[in-house]
Design an enzyme around this catalytic site. Structure first.
Site, mmCIF file in Angstrom:
data_model
loop_
_atom_site.group_PDB
_atom_site.id
_atom_site.type_symbol
_atom_site.label_atom_id
_atom_site.label_comp_id
_atom_site.label_asym_id
_atom_site.label_seq_id
_atom_site.Cartn_x
_atom_site.Cartn_y
_atom_site.Cartn_z
ATOM 1 C CB SER A 4 -0.821 0.149 1.589
ATOM 2 O OG SER A 4 -1.118 0.745 1.394
ATOM 3 C CE1 TYR A 13 -4.264 -1.499 5.268
ATOM 4 C CE2 TYR A 13 -3.611 0.410 3.978
ATOM 5 C CZ TYR A 13 -3.525 -1.092 4.330
ATOM 6 O OH TYR A 13 -4.007 -1.527 2.516
#
Ligand code: 8X3
Length: 257
Positions: free
Chosen positions: A142, A155
């Site tokens: 990501s 995250y």
């Protein structure tokens, strides 16, 4: 496996029941792989296999379970063909709390599925990838792997750890016949990523993409994964960072009124 093509190369895709994983499985089957689609939701996997046809096999798998991942490796081995590609796609985000009030449960889950899930599946399939003589591991990271943002703490931390795992693995496998590739998506509109992060709140999930013209979709990332994985074997695309044009950086998103 299609008996007429019984030495087809195998690609294993985790998190294949929806979104980027499902799109990647469809795409890799189109590229000639026999695709093992792995995820927890068997009903969705069965529907995907039905759609793809004989070039796909479903294996129910929870990447947070050692036993489940061992069973995945056994099911892949039973197919009896070279395992040349692993796509570590299983992952996800839970919650948007600031660090000050972060949920330890959410953080633990994110570390387990994104980081330890990648570790478990990579460990389990690495011998087969190496034995193929032309293995490739693509891990879906990501942009959160290198840019923190408010509310993203758990995250962001997990994705930073996942990219550290990938970089370490590439060093450790230097000299062995396994490429290590990372694809880092920015804003991708899928049915579930934001919805899961916001605990099922569809309005909040939709607000992530409000006014953004053409966020990326799962097929865009599947395209990048397939491209990187199908370069000649001596070419290692270390890292692909992929965002929609409207997102110049994590905090720089153009929204139309
Ligand atoms: C998804 C990108 O911006 O939600 O991995 O962290 S972001």
């Amino acid at each position: 496996m299609d008996k007429n093509q019984d030495m087809q190369n195998i690609a294993v895709v985790t998190g294949a029941s929806s979104g980027i994983g499902a799109a990647t499985a469809r795409r890799l089957a189109g590229e000639g792989f026999h695709v093992v689609v792995a995820a927890r939701r068997a009903d969705r996997l069965d529907a995907l296999v039905k759609e793809i046809g004989p070039n796909a096999t479903a294996v129910e798998c929870d990447v947070t379970s050692d036993d489940s991942v061992a069973a995945l490796a056994a099911a892949v081995a039973a197919l009896g063909a070279p395992v040349t590609l692993l796509v570590n796609n299983a992952g996800g985000a839970r919650g948007v709390d600031p660090v000050a009030t972060g949920s330890v449960d959410d953080w633990q889950w994110m570390y387990d599925v994104n980081v330890l899930g990648t570790l478990r599946v990579t460990k389990a399939l690495l011998p087969a990838l190496e034995a193929s003589g032309r293995g490739t591991i693509v891990t879906v990271g990501s942009t959160a792997a290198f840019t923190p943002y408010e509310g993203g703490g758990g995250y962001v931390a997990a994705k930073h750890a996942e990219t550290a795992l990938v970089g370490t693995l590439r060093l450790e496998l230097c000299g062995k016949p396994v490429r290590v590739i990372e694809v880092d998506p920015g804003m991708v509109r899928t049915d579930e990523f934001a919805l899961n992060r916001f605990g099922g709140d569809q309005d909040r999930a939709d607000s992530v993409y409000a006014g953004v013209r053409e966020p990326l979709v799962a097929d865009d990332i599947a395209d990048c994964i397939a491209w990187a994985a199908t370069r000649p074997q001596h070419v290692n695309v270390d890292r692909l960072v992929v965002r929609p044009v409207a997102q110049a950086a994590q905090h720089k998103v153009h929204r139309e009124q």
